[in-house]
Design a protein around this motif. Structure first.
Motif, PDB file in Angstrom:
ATOM      1  N   VAL A 153       0.813  -1.225   0.000  1.00 39.44           N
ATOM      2  CA  VAL A 153       0.000   0.000   0.000  1.00 39.44           C
ATOM      3  C   VAL A 153       0.845   1.274   0.000  1.00 39.44           C
ATOM      4  O   VAL A 153       0.296   2.363  -0.156  1.00 39.44           O
ATOM      5  CB  VAL A 153      -0.977   0.026   1.191  1.00 39.44           C
ATOM      6  N   LEU A 154       2.179   1.137   0.145  1.00 40.69           N
ATOM      7  CA  LEU A 154       3.043   2.314   0.106  1.00 40.69           C
ATOM      8  C   LEU A 154       3.902   2.364  -1.158  1.00 40.69           C
ATOM      9  O   LEU A 154       4.869   3.121  -1.214  1.00 40.69           O
ATOM     10  CB  LEU A 154       3.934   2.369   1.347  1.00 40.69           C
ATOM     11  N   LEU A 155       3.541   1.585  -2.159  1.00 42.10           N
ATOM     12  CA  LEU A 155       4.241   1.648  -3.434  1.00 42.10           C
ATOM     13  C   LEU A 155       3.689   2.795  -4.268  1.00 42.10           C
ATOM     14  O   LEU A 155       2.490   3.088  -4.230  1.00 42.10           O
ATOM     15  CB  LEU A 155       4.080   0.325  -4.195  1.00 42.10           C
ATOM     16  N   LEU A 156       4.547   3.440  -5.030  1.00 45.96           N
ATOM     17  CA  LEU A 156       4.117   4.572  -5.848  1.00 45.96           C
ATOM     18  C   LEU A 156       3.015   4.175  -6.827  1.00 45.96           C
ATOM     19  O   LEU A 156       2.080   4.945  -7.075  1.00 45.96           O
ATOM     20  CB  LEU A 156       5.319   5.142  -6.616  1.00 45.96           C
ATOM     21  N   GLU A 157       3.129   2.978  -7.384  1.00 45.22           N
ATOM     22  CA  GLU A 157       2.156   2.531  -8.383  1.00 45.22           C
ATOM     23  C   GLU A 157       0.924   1.888  -7.756  1.00 45.22           C
ATOM     24  O   GLU A 157       0.082   1.336  -8.470  1.00 45.22           O
ATOM     25  CB  GLU A 157       2.821   1.543  -9.355  1.00 45.22           C
ATOM     26  N   LEU A 320      13.182   3.467  -2.130  1.00 43.11           N
ATOM     27  CA  LEU A 320      13.126   3.503  -3.592  1.00 43.11           C
ATOM     28  C   LEU A 320      11.825   4.112  -4.088  1.00 43.11           C
ATOM     29  O   LEU A 320      11.808   4.849  -5.086  1.00 43.11           O
ATOM     30  CB  LEU A 320      13.310   2.093  -4.164  1.00 43.11           C
ATOM     31  N   ASN A 321      10.714   3.832  -3.412  1.00 42.58           N
ATOM     32  CA  ASN A 321       9.446   4.405  -3.838  1.00 42.58           C
ATOM     33  C   ASN A 321       9.329   5.878  -3.463  1.00 42.58           C
ATOM     34  O   ASN A 321       8.730   6.664  -4.198  1.00 42.58           O
ATOM     35  CB  ASN A 321       8.279   3.599  -3.268  1.00 42.58           C
ATOM     36  N   LEU A 322       9.901   6.259  -2.326  1.00 44.90           N
ATOM     37  CA  LEU A 322       9.953   7.686  -1.989  1.00 44.90           C
ATOM     38  C   LEU A 322      10.819   8.444  -2.988  1.00 44.90           C
ATOM     39  O   LEU A 322      10.494   9.567  -3.399  1.00 44.90           O
ATOM     40  CB  LEU A 322      10.493   7.867  -0.575  1.00 44.90           C
ATOM     41  N   ILE A 323      11.927   7.831  -3.386  1.00 40.12           N
ATOM     42  CA  ILE A 323      12.802   8.446  -4.388  1.00 40.12           C
ATOM     43  C   ILE A 323      12.081   8.560  -5.726  1.00 40.12           C
ATOM     44  O   ILE A 323      12.136   9.605  -6.392  1.00 40.12           O
ATOM     45  CB  ILE A 323      14.095   7.628  -4.531  1.00 40.12           C
ATOM     46  N   MET A 327      11.022  11.967  -7.926  1.00 43.37           N
ATOM     47  CA  MET A 327      11.479  12.143  -9.298  1.00 43.37           C
ATOM     48  C   MET A 327      10.335  12.152 -10.306  1.00 43.37           C
ATOM     49  O   MET A 327      10.577  12.190 -11.517  1.00 43.37           O
ATOM     50  CB  MET A 327      12.510  11.057  -9.639  1.00 43.37           C
ATOM     51  N   CYS A 328       9.094  12.143  -9.816  1.00 46.01           N
ATOM     52  CA  CYS A 328       7.949  12.297 -10.715  1.00 46.01           C
ATOM     53  C   CYS A 328       7.984  13.708 -11.320  1.00 46.01           C
ATOM     54  O   CYS A 328       8.267  14.683 -10.601  1.00 46.01           O
ATOM     55  CB  CYS A 328       6.636  12.091  -9.969  1.00 46.01           C
ATOM     56  N   PRO A 329       7.697  13.865 -12.613  1.00 47.58           N
ATOM     57  CA  PRO A 329       7.830  15.172 -13.263  1.00 47.58           C
ATOM     58  C   PRO A 329       6.878  16.237 -12.745  1.00 47.58           C
ATOM     59  O   PRO A 329       7.146  17.429 -12.895  1.00 47.58           O
ATOM     60  CB  PRO A 329       7.549  14.859 -14.738  1.00 47.58           C
ATOM     61  N   ASP A 330       5.754  15.826 -12.119  1.00 48.43           N
ATOM     62  CA  ASP A 330       4.779  16.815 -11.662  1.00 48.43           C
ATOM     63  C   ASP A 330       4.817  17.040 -10.156  1.00 48.43           C
ATOM     64  O   ASP A 330       3.932  17.693  -9.607  1.00 48.43           O
ATOM     65  CB  ASP A 330       3.364  16.400 -12.074  1.00 48.43           C
ATOM     66  N   PHE A 331       5.834  16.516  -9.482  1.00 50.33           N
ATOM     67  CA  PHE A 331       5.952  16.705  -8.035  1.00 50.33           C
ATOM     68  C   PHE A 331       7.103  17.663  -7.754  1.00 50.33           C
ATOM     69  O   PHE A 331       8.275  17.300  -7.842  1.00 50.33           O
ATOM     70  CB  PHE A 331       6.184  15.369  -7.340  1.00 50.33           C
ATOM     71  N   LYS A 332       6.784  18.901  -7.409  1.00 48.15           N
ATOM     72  CA  LYS A 332       7.799  19.892  -7.115  1.00 48.15           C
ATOM     73  C   LYS A 332       8.313  19.699  -5.690  1.00 48.15           C
ATOM     74  O   LYS A 332       7.555  19.775  -4.731  1.00 48.15           O
ATOM     75  CB  LYS A 332       7.223  21.295  -7.277  1.00 48.15           C
ATOM     76  N   ASN A 333       9.600  19.446  -5.569  1.00 50.48           N
ATOM     77  CA  ASN A 333      10.198  19.211  -4.255  1.00 50.48           C
ATOM     78  C   ASN A 333      11.680  19.485  -4.341  1.00 50.48           C
ATOM     79  O   ASN A 333      12.214  19.787  -5.414  1.00 50.48           O
ATOM     80  CB  ASN A 333       9.926  17.770  -3.789  1.00 50.48           C
ATOM     81  N   ASN A 334      12.362  19.384  -3.207  1.00 50.63           N
ATOM     82  CA  ASN A 334      13.800  19.650  -3.141  1.00 50.63           C
ATOM     83  C   ASN A 334      14.649  18.385  -3.091  1.00 50.63           C
ATOM     84  O   ASN A 334      15.821  18.441  -2.700  1.00 50.63           O
ATOM     85  CB  ASN A 334      14.113  20.521  -1.923  1.00 50.63           C
ATOM     86  N   CYS A 338      16.171  11.842  -1.710  1.00 55.33           N
ATOM     87  CA  CYS A 338      17.304  11.549  -2.596  1.00 55.33           C
ATOM     88  C   CYS A 338      18.605  12.070  -2.002  1.00 55.33           C
ATOM     89  O   CYS A 338      19.643  11.393  -2.052  1.00 55.33           O
ATOM     90  CB  CYS A 338      17.073  12.185  -3.967  1.00 55.33           C
ATOM     91  N   SER A 339      18.545  13.269  -1.438  1.00 54.36           N
ATOM     92  CA  SER A 339      19.751  13.888  -0.888  1.00 54.36           C
ATOM     93  C   SER A 339      20.269  13.130   0.329  1.00 54.36           C
ATOM     94  O   SER A 339      21.479  12.960   0.498  1.00 54.36           O
ATOM     95  CB  SER A 339      19.472  15.344  -0.514  1.00 54.36           C
ATOM     96  N   PHE A 340      19.347  12.666   1.186  1.00 53.76           N
ATOM     97  CA  PHE A 340      19.769  11.910   2.364  1.00 53.76           C
ATOM     98  C   PHE A 340      20.413  10.583   1.962  1.00 53.76           C
ATOM     99  O   PHE A 340      21.480  10.212   2.476  1.00 53.76           O
ATOM    100  CB  PHE A 340      18.573  11.637   3.282  1.00 53.76           C
ATOM    101  N   VAL A 341      19.776   9.864   1.030  1.00 55.26           N
ATOM    102  CA  VAL A 341      20.318   8.583   0.582  1.00 55.26           C
ATOM    103  C   VAL A 341      21.666   8.793  -0.100  1.00 55.26           C
ATOM    104  O   VAL A 341      22.608   8.014   0.107  1.00 55.26           O
ATOM    105  CB  VAL A 341      19.328   7.876  -0.358  1.00 55.26           C
TER     106      VAL A 341
END
Length: 449
Positions: A153-157, A320-323, A327-334, A338-341
């Motif tokens: 239930v926590l997978l991106l897809e 991996l799913n949070l990453i 990296m989704c094109p419509d999700f604006k974030n910093n 990714c930076s922590f990993v």
């Protein structure tokens, strides 16, 4: 003329993606999924939620479970099935806009899509409310099956729009639904223990396990005035892992500590840091961004403070799913995850680096060998896009430490002679022996008359 038309359509598509106010439900980018050994972490193993994996042959047993859980949810909440279905059906055009076209392109029948969202939504709400590890009978499954459900239930897809859950929840406001989502996330995914009584009353949201707290969780969001709702369950996990106020503070610190002297920064692993006299120490705040570099002992002893993390079977699919979400094109974030990993990947190049983190009480290895942990971070840290500003102040301070030869030598000396009680005892004994030898020599040269 044809080329211009195609180019214009591509421009319109890109513009439509970025102009959308909220991220849409979508698949993992192909350049992430196509990597070797990665695809398995993006696909459900027991139940599909939403249209992306609906109908997959290996997930057919999960369809029966979802019908059962949906029925249990309706019975428990005493809601009318037909009335709830109509809520979904009446909003199906708006709900379809929350999915990218390729995801629902194969579902041409609005009635079929409405039924799917109705069943999956009710089933997910039942999972969020009753998915307790100690009481798997609440969902009429075995523990091993329930563990798979938690991951699925926590997978991106495998996400449903928050609006679907909102229509089916029966709650008068968003606060109750958000509380349910947060409780599920805290209890089952980034923490191996349940909240304490203090957490239940909202007094203290630290998860305690024999004095240790999970790094990623923050569950003390205040619900004052209008509630800022997540886009879906994975987005709520992303929000719990991070904290907006911390981000503002971190960005400020980064700007203050980044200067021209740190334009060229070399990433060094823990073995190299230790060789330069830098000690690893666990941070007490347990937040991802709380990575700091300091001189606590008269500016002679350097410490790199890191948050505590637990590495287990959920680490790879969760991160991996949070990453993939970041990296989704419509999700604006910093690119905070990714930076922590990426930062941890730069520190861990060898199993000895993992051993050092374990010895410092920073990393808790539930996977098995240190080699597995080293391989895990090197794997999930591949091809990441990260924000260089987030930890720039730490990297800058480390770089300045390396460039200061005098400070490096002093720190290395402190590490060599004062790192352990035995080293201190040995140094004291050597100094004492030297003093006694000097006294003996002095009396030999100057005997008493």
């Amino acid at each position: 003329m044809v080329n211009n038309t195609i180019y214009s359509r591509e421009e319109l598509l890109i513009e439509s993606i970025f102009s959308h106010s909220v991220p849409k439900i979508q698949k993992v980018a192909h350049y992430l999924r196509d990597r070797k050994h990665f695809a398995k972490h993006y696909s459900p193993r027991l139940v599909s939620i939403g249209p992306i994996h609906h109908g997959a042959k290996n997930l057919q047993p999960g369809e029966k479970y979802k019908l059962m859980w949906a029925s249990m949810y309706l019975k428990r909440t005493k809601q009318d099935a037909q009335a709830l279905y109509q809520k979904i059906a009446s909003k199906i055009k708006q709900l379809k806009e929350l999915f990218v076209d390729v995801v629902i392109g194969n579902v041409h029948d609005d009635e079929k899509l409405s039924w799917m969202l109705f069943v999956d939504g009710c089933a997910l709400l039942q999972i969020l409310d009753k998915g307790e590890l100690d009481e798997p009978e609440e969902l009429k499954v075995k523990v091993d099956q329930l563990v798979l459900v938690w991951q699925d239930v926590l997978l991106l897809e495998n996400q449903l729009p928050y609006k679907v859950l909102q229509l089916l929840s029966g709650h008068e406001n968003d606060a109750k639904l958000l509380e349910t989502m947060k409780k599920f996330i805290v209890c089952h995914h980034l923490s191996p223990v349940r909240p304490t009584k203090k957490q239940d009353t909202g007094e203290d949201n630290a998860l305690v396990e024999e004095g240790h707290t999970r790094v990623d969780i923050k569950n003390n969001d205040t619900l004052q005035g209008e509630v800022e709702t997540p886009f879906h369950l994975l987005d709520q996990l992303h929000r719990n892992v991070l904290d907006d106020q911390d981000q503002k503070m971190e960005d400020t610190r980064s700007k203050q500590n980044t200067d021209d002297d740190c334009d060229m920064i070399t990433y060094r692993n823990i073995k190299e840091l230790r060789a330069a006299g830098i000690k690893m120490k666990a941070n007490h705040s347990h937040k991802l961004r709380d990575i700091s570099f300091s001189y606590p002992l008269l500016c002679l002893w350097e410490e790199l403070r890191l948050p505590k993390i637990i590495v287990d079977y959920t680490t790879a699919p969760t991160y991996l799913n949070l990453i993939a979400y970041e990296m989704c094109p419509d999700f604006k974030n910093n690119y905070e995850i990714c930076s922590f990993v990426a930062f941890m990947d730069s520190l861990i190049d060898h199993p000895d680096d993992v051993k050092e983190l374990r010895s410092a009480g920073i990393l808790y290895n539930v996977l098995g060998s240190d080699e597995e942990v080293e391989k895990l971070f090197n794997t999930i840290g591949t091809d990441l896009v990260h924000d260089r500003k987030i930890y720039s102040h730490v990297r800058c301070q480390i770089e300045k430490h390396y460039r200061s030869k005098c400070r490096t030598w002093i720190a290395l000396g402190c590490h060599t002679y004062f790192a352990t009680p035995w080293a201190i005892t040995a140094l004291f004994a050597a100094v004492l022996a030297l003093v006694l030898t000097f006294i003996q020599a002095w009396f030999a040269v100057n005997p008493k008359k």
